[in-house]
Every structure is written in structure tokens, then in C-alpha cells.
Design a protein around this motif. Structure first.
Motif, PDB file in Angstrom:
ATOM      1  N   UNK A  88     -25.554 -60.868  -9.610  1.00 12.18           N
ATOM      2  CA  UNK A  88     -24.213 -60.546  -9.226  1.00 12.18           C
ATOM      3  C   UNK A  88     -24.434 -59.590  -8.075  1.00 12.18           C
ATOM      4  N   UNK A  89     -25.627 -58.628  -8.115  1.00  7.50           N
ATOM      5  CA  UNK A  89     -25.977 -57.660  -7.363  1.00  7.50           C
ATOM      6  C   UNK A  89     -26.303 -58.272  -6.028  1.00  7.50           C
ATOM      7  N   UNK A  90     -27.094 -59.324  -5.971  1.00  7.58           N
ATOM      8  CA  UNK A  90     -27.545 -59.971  -4.827  1.00  7.58           C
ATOM      9  C   UNK A  90     -26.477 -61.009  -4.067  1.00  7.58           C
ATOM     10  N   UNK A  91     -25.576 -61.155  -4.679  1.00 11.58           N
ATOM     11  CA  UNK A  91     -24.353 -62.000  -4.283  1.00 11.58           C
ATOM     12  C   UNK A  91     -23.077 -61.131  -3.803  1.00 11.58           C
ATOM     13  N   UNK A  92     -23.390 -59.655  -3.509  1.00 12.31           N
ATOM     14  CA  UNK A  92     -22.526 -58.891  -2.957  1.00 12.31           C
ATOM     15  C   UNK A  92     -21.695 -59.090  -1.811  1.00 12.31           C
ATOM     16  N   UNK A  93     -22.390 -59.869  -0.855  1.00 13.20           N
ATOM     17  CA  UNK A  93     -21.603 -60.248   0.266  1.00 13.20           C
ATOM     18  C   UNK A  93     -20.432 -61.160  -0.057  1.00 13.20           C
ATOM     19  N   UNK A  94     -20.717 -61.793  -0.944  1.00 10.68           N
ATOM     20  CA  UNK A  94     -19.514 -62.908  -1.120  1.00 10.68           C
ATOM     21  C   UNK A  94     -18.277 -61.958  -1.509  1.00 10.68           C
ATOM     22  N   UNK A  95     -18.276 -60.975  -2.314  1.00 10.19           N
ATOM     23  CA  UNK A  95     -17.190 -60.543  -2.920  1.00 10.19           C
ATOM     24  C   UNK A  95     -16.888 -59.190  -2.620  1.00 10.19           C
ATOM     25  N   UNK A  96     -17.692 -58.443  -1.744  1.00  7.02           N
ATOM     26  CA  UNK A  96     -17.450 -57.067  -1.578  1.00  7.02           C
ATOM     27  C   UNK A  96     -16.587 -56.596  -0.250  1.00  7.02           C
ATOM     28  N   UNK A  97     -16.131 -57.527   0.678  1.00  6.12           N
ATOM     29  CA  UNK A  97     -15.444 -57.151   1.649  1.00  6.12           C
ATOM     30  C   UNK A  97     -14.267 -58.438   1.577  1.00  6.12           C
ATOM     31  N   UNK A  98     -13.212 -58.257   0.751  1.00  8.25           N
ATOM     32  CA  UNK A  98     -12.158 -59.115   0.766  1.00  8.25           C
ATOM     33  C   UNK A  98     -11.252 -59.230   2.155  1.00  8.25           C
ATOM     34  N   UNK A  99     -10.978 -60.395   2.411  1.00  5.91           N
ATOM     35  CA  UNK A  99     -10.102 -60.556   3.530  1.00  5.91           C
ATOM     36  C   UNK A  99      -8.586 -60.135   3.370  1.00  5.91           C
ATOM     37  N   UNK A 100      -8.101 -59.112   4.397  1.00  7.38           N
ATOM     38  CA  UNK A 100      -6.871 -58.516   4.079  1.00  7.38           C
ATOM     39  C   UNK A 100      -5.764 -59.299   4.525  1.00  7.38           C
ATOM     40  N   UNK A 101      -5.944 -60.526   5.127  1.00  3.21           N
ATOM     41  CA  UNK A 101      -4.796 -61.484   5.656  1.00  3.21           C
ATOM     42  C   UNK A 101      -4.611 -62.595   4.532  1.00  3.21           C
ATOM     43  N   UNK A 102      -5.488 -62.630   3.317  1.00  3.43           N
ATOM     44  CA  UNK A 102      -5.238 -63.427   2.397  1.00  3.43           C
ATOM     45  C   UNK A 102      -4.705 -62.880   0.921  1.00  3.43           C
ATOM     46  N   UNK A 103      -3.387 -63.105   0.654  1.00  3.11           N
ATOM     47  CA  UNK A 103      -2.838 -62.626  -0.820  1.00  3.11           C
ATOM     48  C   UNK A 103      -3.788 -62.889  -1.977  1.00  3.11           C
ATOM     49  N   UNK A 104      -3.820 -61.745  -2.653  1.00  2.12           N
ATOM     50  CA  UNK A 104      -4.537 -61.598  -3.791  1.00  2.12           C
ATOM     51  C   UNK A 104      -4.188 -62.911  -4.765  1.00  2.12           C
ATOM     52  N   UNK A 105      -3.090 -63.370  -4.623  1.00  2.25           N
ATOM     53  CA  UNK A 105      -2.388 -64.414  -5.512  1.00  2.25           C
ATOM     54  C   UNK A 105      -2.438 -65.846  -4.653  1.00  2.25           C
ATOM     55  N   UNK A 106      -3.440 -65.907  -3.754  1.00  5.31           N
ATOM     56  CA  UNK A 106      -3.764 -67.234  -3.183  1.00  5.31           C
ATOM     57  C   UNK A 106      -4.761 -67.949  -3.890  1.00  5.31           C
ATOM     58  N   UNK A 107      -4.456 -69.397  -3.791  1.00  7.60           N
ATOM     59  CA  UNK A 107      -5.460 -70.090  -4.562  1.00  7.60           C
ATOM     60  C   UNK A 107      -6.534 -70.403  -3.587  1.00  7.60           C
ATOM     61  N   UNK A 108      -7.849 -70.499  -4.172  1.00  2.00           N
ATOM     62  CA  UNK A 108      -8.933 -70.773  -3.239  1.00  2.00           C
ATOM     63  C   UNK A 108      -9.793 -71.657  -3.852  1.00  2.00           C
ATOM     64  N   UNK A 109     -10.668 -72.315  -3.072  1.00  2.00           N
ATOM     65  CA  UNK A 109     -11.836 -73.283  -3.713  1.00  2.00           C
ATOM     66  C   UNK A 109     -12.940 -72.483  -3.285  1.00  2.00           C
ATOM     67  N   UNK A 110     -13.887 -72.153  -4.325  1.00  2.15           N
ATOM     68  CA  UNK A 110     -15.187 -71.284  -4.229  1.00  2.15           C
ATOM     69  C   UNK A 110     -16.395 -72.341  -4.599  1.00  2.15           C
ATOM     70  N   UNK A 111     -16.956 -72.429  -3.348  1.00  2.44           N
ATOM     71  CA  UNK A 111     -18.592 -73.223  -3.516  1.00  2.44           C
ATOM     72  C   UNK A 111     -19.670 -72.193  -3.476  1.00  2.44           C
ATOM     73  N   UNK A 112     -20.639 -72.410  -4.196  1.00  5.22           N
ATOM     74  CA  UNK A 112     -21.609 -71.454  -4.127  1.00  5.22           C
ATOM     75  C   UNK A 112     -23.057 -72.156  -4.678  1.00  5.22           C
ATOM     76  N   UNK A 113     -24.098 -72.135  -3.784  1.00  7.54           N
ATOM     77  CA  UNK A 113     -25.338 -72.655  -4.312  1.00  7.54           C
ATOM     78  C   UNK A 113     -26.433 -71.515  -4.420  1.00  7.54           C
TER      79      UNK A 113
END
Length: 153
Positions: A88-113
Motif C-alpha cells: 500500500x505504501x509503495x503504491x502511493x502514486x496510484x491513489x495519492x493525487x486524484x484527478x479533479x476533473x473526475x467525479x468521485x462517483x464515476x465508475x472506473x476500471x482499475x488494472x494493476x500488476x
């Protein structure tokens, strides 16, 4: 004369309040990608199988792979619920800077390896808008381990 000043002052005050309320409401709801939580979309796995997922390939030697459809606001909590604190700590780049043009209630597909060996932790990820299939965020990272680090909690 006094009454006309009071009426004008009252009209100005009400106009200012109305404008500020309108601007605030517009700012809250003015997303390039607005709320779509009520719409139905296929799962992230089905989307991948459809052949529409381009530009993302999981690591062949991956220890962990994620394919998930979720709300944008739930991304951080989803990651935290699926991995140890070390990841979780090492994956901080994924969740630490949310895109302000995307509604929090927008559906997304998340892929991570995630690939983890004795010396290096590598990851790559892709966040797609579920409605338009366009990327919201993507990236990769690599962290070299020190001898004192452990893989799991």
C-alpha cells in the motif's frame, strides 16, 4: 428616499448570495467526467476479454494482479483492502493525487500488476473511465528494497 436605498441594498445582497450559491453549485458539479454510478457497465474482466483494453499487459511474473470496476472515490480503500501495508505504501502514486476533473462517483476500471522479488518491487497500473474507455491515469514504478524490508505484514 431611505426606502429606495434599503430596497436597492436588499436586492444587491440577495443577488450576491444567489450568485455565490450558483457558482459554488456549478463548481461542485462541473466535472469533465460526471457521476455515472447509476449506469450499468460490464466488469473489468469482461472489458479485458472484449479486446478493448489496449496498452496494458500484466507482468508475466506478477505476484498480484487486479482487475476491478469500482467508483473513483473508492480506489484508495480498494487498494488498501487488497494488499499488505508494505505494498500500500509503495503504491502511493496510484491513489495519492486524484484527478479533479473526475467525479468521485464515476465508475472506473482499475488494472494493476505487481511483481515482487528479493531485490525489487515493480508495479504498473491503468485507470480507465468505464463509460468512455479512455485512460484517466496510468503509470508504473519500481522500488529497490533494503535488506531490512519484509514482503508481508
Amino acid at each position: 428616499m431611505k426606502k429606495s436605498y434599503l430596497v436597492i441594498l436588499l436586492v444587491i445582497m440577495l443577488s450576491v448570495v444567489y450568485l455565490q450559491t450558483s457558482i459554488h453549485t456549478l463548481a461542485e458539479n462541473n466535472y469533465l467526467l460526471p457521476d455515472n454510478k447509476e449506469k450499468q457497465f460490464i466488469s473489468a474482466s469482461e472489458f479485458k476479454k472484449s479486446g478493448k483494453l489496449t496498452g496494458y499487459i500484466q507482468f508475466k511474473d506478477a505476484d498480484i494482479n487486479f482487475e476491478q470496476k469500482l467508483l473513483y472515490k473508492d480506489l484508495k480503500q480498494y487498494i488498501k483492502s487488497k494488499v499488505s501495508e508494505y505494498y500500500f505504501i509503495n503504491l502511493i502514486n496510484i491513489y495519492s493525487n486524484p484527478n479533479s476533473s473526475v467525479s468521485p462517483d464515476r465508475q472506473i476500471y482499475f488494472y494493476c500488476s505487481i511483481s515482487d522479488d528479493d531485490n525489487t518491487l515493480k508495479y504498473k497500473y491503468l485507470i480507465l473511465d468505464a463509460e468512455t474507455s479512455k485512460p484517466i491515469a496510468e503509470g508504473n514504478g519500481q522500488n529497490f528494497k533494503q535488506e531490512s524490508e519484509t514482503l508481508f505484514n
